[in-house]
Scaffold this active site. Sequence first.
Site: not given
Length: 337
Positions: A138, A175-176, A221, A305
């Site tokens: 990620d 992105e996060e 991704d 995550h």
Amino acid sequence: MSNKLSFLSLLCLVAAVLSQRTTHHYVTLTSKKTKTISSCCDIENIKTYDFPNILKERVPDTPTHATVKEYILSRLHQLNQSRWSITTDVFTDQTPFGPKSFTNIIATLDPHVPKRLVLAAHYDSKYFKTGVFLGATDSALPVALILDILLTLDDKLQSRELQDHSLQVILFDGEEAFKTWTDTDSLYGSRHLAELMNSPSPYDVEGRTGIEAMEAFILLDLLGSVDPHALFYDTYPAGSKIFERLRKIEKKLHQEKQLVEHTRQHFVEQAAHGYYKIQDDHIPFLNKGVPIVHVIPVPFPSQWHKLSDNANAINWNNVLNLKKIFTLFLYEYFHLR
Ligand SMILES: [Zn+2]
């Protein structure tokens, strides 16, 4: 009734425009050529060079993020600079932690060419209070994979038969979400770039905006993890033809015994249009009418995550298989020799 009819004809028109945009002539490789190309694919550079250099904490506007950004740019500058345009889109946006600086990285082969295939991934990593999050899947691995494929195929891409099509690579920042995913706390880079490319910008070509020049946009991704059950779904009708091509390449490579530790087909045959609309960097481009292929595993990797999304999350056989699939796809798309 008349409203319905005009709505229907409008739909037909939209469908016609969309299908025109996605009509693309591919070459189909022979079994022999498929084998020759796939057996040349290796992941030594990714493993020893690109992936370790990207696998650092990459929270936007921090020193280690800057180190990785410089590394990515240094690799892109190894492409033939007389053919590639390497640019950055630098901007500041408000985040829950105050204003932050972001940098999207864009590499365009032959920027004067009016039709572009986009390969994209995000290079930032998610901010964690509790420890160092490396984001291997990620999206350190997807970025490393794209860089490696570009550098491996640079000569062939330059001499492609399909000279009226070109390749654009976009590596997004931000992105996060910094805190919880919302419309404003997420997709900082892709939201900014989609707006920029939708109006006159340095990415215009032959009177078309950067958005209009995109024949398709393939987003990678969460790739490279060990889960053998993860599947890729064809989620957007306008990107279906490309997805189908990827699926057939995977199948063919499997039949030719060119894939390692490959126990099942990952690109799924049945379309899942409308089933999944995962929030990711493709959304701002999807909203502007760009045909999308979202290559993201469902379910997400179990390390998603979590601090365990580190080097141990990567299955290198899986990475080699992905490299083979995308390399062959580019051969077929651009008619490489
Ligand atoms: Zn993430």
